[in-house]
Design a protein around this motif. Structure first.
Motif, PDB file in Angstrom:
ATOM      1  N   VAL A  28      43.449   9.942 -28.615  1.00 44.25           N
ATOM      2  CA  VAL A  28      44.023   9.338 -27.264  1.00 44.25           C
ATOM      3  C   VAL A  28      42.944   9.658 -25.865  1.00 44.25           C
ATOM      4  N   SER A  29      42.166  10.651 -26.216  1.00 48.95           N
ATOM      5  CA  SER A  29      41.307  10.952 -25.101  1.00 48.95           C
ATOM      6  C   SER A  29      40.355   9.850 -24.851  1.00 48.95           C
ATOM      7  N   SER A  30      39.922   9.130 -25.890  1.00 48.93           N
ATOM      8  CA  SER A  30      38.909   8.073 -25.561  1.00 48.93           C
ATOM      9  C   SER A  30      39.790   6.666 -25.556  1.00 48.93           C
ATOM     10  N   LEU A  31      40.714   6.475 -26.102  1.00 45.11           N
ATOM     11  CA  LEU A  31      41.734   5.544 -25.748  1.00 45.11           C
ATOM     12  C   LEU A  31      42.176   5.265 -24.365  1.00 45.11           C
ATOM     13  N   GLY A  32      42.355   6.593 -23.807  1.00 47.00           N
ATOM     14  CA  GLY A  32      42.975   6.586 -22.284  1.00 47.00           C
ATOM     15  C   GLY A  32      41.967   6.745 -21.499  1.00 47.00           C
ATOM     16  N   CYS A  33      40.624   6.464 -21.480  1.00 43.47           N
ATOM     17  CA  CYS A  33      39.487   6.850 -20.399  1.00 43.47           C
ATOM     18  C   CYS A  33      39.141   5.530 -19.930  1.00 43.47           C
ATOM     19  N   HIS A  34      39.914   5.148 -18.804  1.00 43.36           N
ATOM     20  CA  HIS A  34      39.861   4.034 -18.107  1.00 43.36           C
ATOM     21  C   HIS A  34      39.483   2.892 -18.749  1.00 43.36           C
ATOM     22  N   THR A  35      40.046   2.377 -20.008  1.00 45.41           N
ATOM     23  CA  THR A  35      39.905   1.484 -20.818  1.00 45.41           C
ATOM     24  C   THR A  35      40.903   0.320 -20.455  1.00 45.41           C
ATOM     25  N   HIS A  36      41.812   0.381 -19.832  1.00 46.70           N
ATOM     26  CA  HIS A  36      42.986  -0.659 -19.886  1.00 46.70           C
ATOM     27  C   HIS A  36      43.579  -0.969 -21.245  1.00 46.70           C
ATOM     28  N   LEU A  37      43.262  -0.007 -22.111  1.00 48.11           N
ATOM     29  CA  LEU A  37      44.022  -0.336 -23.463  1.00 48.11           C
ATOM     30  C   LEU A  37      45.469   0.498 -23.592  1.00 48.11           C
ATOM     31  N   TRP A  38      45.395   1.719 -22.685  1.00 52.89           N
ATOM     32  CA  TRP A  38      46.505   2.494 -23.278  1.00 52.89           C
ATOM     33  C   TRP A  38      47.452   2.863 -21.785  1.00 52.89           C
ATOM     34  N   LEU A  39      48.519   3.471 -22.067  1.00 53.47           N
ATOM     35  CA  LEU A  39      49.648   3.508 -21.169  1.00 53.47           C
ATOM     36  C   LEU A  39      49.768   5.072 -21.113  1.00 53.47           C
ATOM     37  N   PRO A  40      49.050   5.896 -20.314  1.00 53.73           N
ATOM     38  CA  PRO A  40      49.021   7.335 -20.351  1.00 53.73           C
ATOM     39  C   PRO A  40      50.409   7.897 -20.253  1.00 53.73           C
TER      40      PRO A  40
END
Length: 478
Positions: A172-184
């Motif tokens: 999650v820390s990479s998926l949620g790194c300003h990717t537009h891919l994740w809803l934190p």
């Protein structure tokens, strides 16, 4: 076993490092190399994964300590994704400084229309490929044959874990790194990721500290790692730095303080665990990262390493003195942002050096001596840090605590100026000789084993007129 070591692979945007830690957390051996993009077969600048692998294999293969490594943890920069086909890379991973959609305005508009709102992703629209979803959109549209070969998607740390052990994972820390891919706040993929079919391609989410498996036989043979060496999932580098403080925050939950961890390097990243996400300003490059526990963490950042280097204009970073700093303040010599093209709270502004009523394009043309340039670089980074801390904790009455990690933690002028700019705050500096990303990665490899961070209070520099100078700097930003 008592003599076993932990190998930390720490891949930053500009530098890559290999560190071997003993069980006490001491570095037994370390190696480093510069890290640059390389041309890809598809014509875009790509991450140098083959060059890094060759270097790691050769370096570790030549070390007598490699056979003692019983575990591996990888930390890498963010905004990097890897596509795999049935046997290996489906396409070379893009360098996030490549503006893939710049020459394709129709695709760029389609991407913007398809992206979730900032309120959902807490991921601002960033330049070039800093929103990693843009990279996927580009490959999907510009290189359809390469995309058709894509069977799996991995964040960059987990690519290296897969390369070592063969097990695919996401984190999650990479998926949620300003990717537009994740809803934190929801802890799930964005609608964009689902609609484009990307979410289904991402490997299962695992915790950063989880063991994925043991090293492949071929890796054991060529890299020199023992067959029983286990591979952890891996982590986004700034979140590795933050992770070392999460356990102490949980233990000290009754202590009310507004903590900001400043992780410095190519990027200076400010993370404020516990701050509200309501005050995040997308236009200021404020966002929510996702910590290793999956929680939204209000974050602000600027390209401090690049801007520091630009303001140095060839000067030694240690050349500045208190007298140099005082001369800048007394002479109203200030650096007005921005001095980096990518990201930050002042992106879109052209940086300048103001000397009284005169303005210069850079520190060199302003006629500043080497010591003044070094002092100006430190002061500018301290001012930007202080400005961002107050915005991360805007509206909070909690007392401020700022903890500095990385190269800026070794710059006395930066530290003293920061404390002087924030007289009501408690500024702390990490005394750990190991950089925060690598230390955090090592700690994650033994997650749950409590280890105290070694920090020291910062003493404010005695500089006349600093408050008035900073107020004038802030007025000039309007």
């Amino acid at each position: 076993m008592k003599d076993e070591l932990t190998l930390v692979i720490d891949i930053g945007k500009s530098h890559a490092k290999l560190l071997m830690f003993n069980d006490a957390g001491e570095v037994v051996e370390r190696h480093g190399r510069d890290n640059r993009s390389v041309p890809s077969a598809l014509g875009y600048p790509a991450l140098d994964v083959q060059g890094l692998e060759d270097w790691m294999s050769h370096t570790l293969g030549a070390s007598p300590n490699t056979v003692r490594c019983s575990r591996v943890m990888t930390s890498t920069h963010g905004a990097a994704l890897v596509g795999l086909d049935e046997t290996g890379l489906a396409w070379a991973p893009l360098d996030y400084e490549f503006d893939a959609l710049a020459k394709h305005p129709v695709w760029a508009r389609e991407f913007e229309d398809a992206a979730d709102a900032f309120a959902q992703t807490l991921s601002p629209d960033l330049p070039a490929g800093l929103n990693a979803a843009r990279q996927l959109f580009y490959v999907q549209h510009a290189h359809p044959q390469a995309w058709q070969r894509t069977r799996h998607l991995l964040p960059y740390p987990q690519y290296w874990a897969w390369r070592l052990c063969g097990e695919r994972a996401s984190e999650v820390s990479s998926l949620g790194c300003h990717t537009h891919l994740w809803l934190p706040q929801a802890g799930e993929f964005s609608q964009l990721a689902s609609r484009q079919g990307w979410a289904a391609l991402f490997a299962p989410v695992r915790s950063a500290w989880e063991v994925l498996g043991t090293v492949r036989p071929q890796v054991s043979q060529t890299w020199g790692l023992p067959p029983h060496c286990v591979v952890h999932a891996g982590v986004h580098d700034s979140n590795a730095c933050l992770a070392r403080y999460l356990e102490s925050l949980n233990r000290d939950a009754t202590t009310s303080t507004a903590l900001t961890v400043v992780s410095s390097g190519t990027w200076t990243v400010l993370m404020a665990p516990g701050a509200s996400t309501q005050g995040l300003q997308a236009e200021r490059d404020m966002l929510a990262n996702v910590d290793v526990l999956g929680r939204a963490t209000p974050t602000a950042r600027f390209m401090g390493g690049r801007e520091f280097e630009c303001l140095l204009a060839g000067a030694d970073p240690e050349a500045g003195s208190l007298e140099d700093l005082q001369s800048l303040i007394s002479g109203a010599v200030m650096a007005l942002p921005s001095f980096a093209a990518h990201g930050g709270p002042f992106r879109g502004r052209e940086g300048s050096i103001r000397c009284g009523s005169k303005a210069f394009a850079d520190a060199g043309s302003a006629g500043l001596a080497a010591g003044q340039r070094a002092a100006l670089a430190a002061l500018y980074c301290a001012q930007t840090t202080a400005w961002l801390v107050e915005r991360l904790w805007s509206g909070s009455a909690l007392p401020r605590t700022v903890l500095v990690e990385g190269p800026l933690a070794r710059n006395a002028l930066y530290l003293g100026a920061l404390q002087g700019l924030m007289p009501a705050a408690r500024c702390l500096v990490s005394l750990d000789p190991v950089e925060g990303t690598a230390r955090g990665a090592w700690m994650l490899s033994r997650w749950g084993q409590s280890t105290a961070a070694d920090v020291m209070p910062v003493e404010a520099l005695s500089v006349a007129g600093l408050g008035e100078y900073h107020a004038a700097w802030q007025r000039a930003l309007v």
